[in-house]
Design a protein around this motif. Sequence first.
Motif: not given
Length: 576
Positions: A345-350
């Motif tokens: 999965g993609n890293a979470p957004e800020e």
Amino acid sequence: MMSAEYAKSGSQPRRSAEEDAELWARFTGKAGEEATASPIHRLKIAGSAPDGFGLYPRPAAPPDELRGESLMRDIWRIGMAKVEMPGGRPPWSEPLPSRHFTDRVHRFDWLGDLFTQGDAGADRARYLVDDWIENFGRFNGFAWRAGCTADRVWNWMLCGPGLFEHGPEEAVQHRLEVFGRQVRHVDALHEDCSEPAARWRIAAVMAAHAICVRRGKGLDEAFERLDNECTAQILPDGGHVSRSPARGLRTMLDLCVLKDLTERSERPVPEFMLRWIERLGGMIGFFRAGDGALPPFNDSQESLPETVDAALSRLQAPPRRFTVAPKSGFHKLQKGETCLILDAGNAPEEPFGDGAHAGALGFELHDAEARLITSCGYSPEVDIDWQAAVRRTGAHSTLIIANEDSAPFRRNEDTGLVFPVGPEGISAKRLEEADEIWLDAQHGGYKKTFGLLHRRRLFMSGDGRRLTGEDSLARPVSQGTADSDRTIPYVVRFHLHPTVTATMGDTAIRLESESGSVWRFKTSHEAARLEKTIYLARGIVEQSWQIVLSGRANPDSDGSTPPNAVRWAFLKDRPA
């Protein structure tokens, strides 16, 4: 990584107060800055003591009796640091090893553990609360930071009967007064707070406070705030937006406390609360390992199995079984007693990525109750510089090019912390046929810098006794020909759990788990070796080993042959 230095020394280096302050500021950002109280803010938090509690929240997780016993022996331990306070003296009565240690003490997570130690433990708990009030009860910039205060208030509420129903009337009244001041303090800070964990805990505190102390006044507004935080912090598949299993567990436990409190107050439980508890429970069931604990993806640790069990016991029915969590970005392969979970999965957004790791395509591999392959892990107990070090790609069981992270870290100006971005084009496809599982995953985190895609293909046999894999680096046709034919260094790492005993052999690496089962790691790669590493996820910094495959990739390869293709296998020799 600085883990190698620790692995050699076996001890944590001492720091000066100035070095500690610099590390604290660098790794905690604005959440670590001391709180300030303007004259207007002081007016907001002023007021009389609450009349008392009409109802008390009940903990959803069991206490840690071993920690309670240790505290009764005057031993305070946070991560690798230990402080002895003879005569039951409060830990804040003398300088503590670090700001991190001090922060953990001021959150009072240990309070419920003391109450497990009979009358003597309850007396000690009340004494420490009263002494804290004497020293910090009016205001203190460090102890009254938003997240620290919210956690402390929550822990005081969970121990409410022992704190607010026992002792001299003057002492109880003083506790209530300081409790009320802290509640008003975090309530005033919530709107401008940029720390997700603090925002969550403040919302939970205010909902509980509306029921317990205000007898329902302001509850609609408190539930609306909590609902908004649920929507912001829980993904549709039940995963926490941070992609941390432990954060999802903590969120579920808080909601279970509030659900129980609402029911006992004879009020209807909001639909959003029931919905999110079920979804969070489903993801906790997805992550739950054979030993009952959780895997340490992102800023997650091996939570105590009893805590995981306590959360799952609150569900109306056993959590549904599934193998793909699409919104959270995890795939699960399970056959026989073998289980693998892949991070795709993609890293979470800020700001939700402020604790996330750059571990794309890393995986956990378990054999029943035994953990085999993991990462360097994480724990909120160990010191903050260790927490930061294990966020890097090299701390995960995946491929890394030229010691560069697969997801570069950027600074969040609102929080002052760094978060990983990407990686670009991460995806995974699975095929299940004839009781066997194939998983084909890739990401383009290295495409911009090195012109290469990382592809990881996995195959698990129907009996779970064979896991084969291939890591490859390929140049996409869209990139054209590389400007240089200079080879690019890469390393594939498999971090072993500290309970695994590894032995190099002539044709394979022998791995014996703590349950006695034996696996062999085989590879066609010529440069396989064992190196020291560290593991944090059990609350201390432990030495462990990692399997390391290093090489140099051709920048124009299609990834189908060595050196750009590395094939390997884990083969189970015998059961435990």
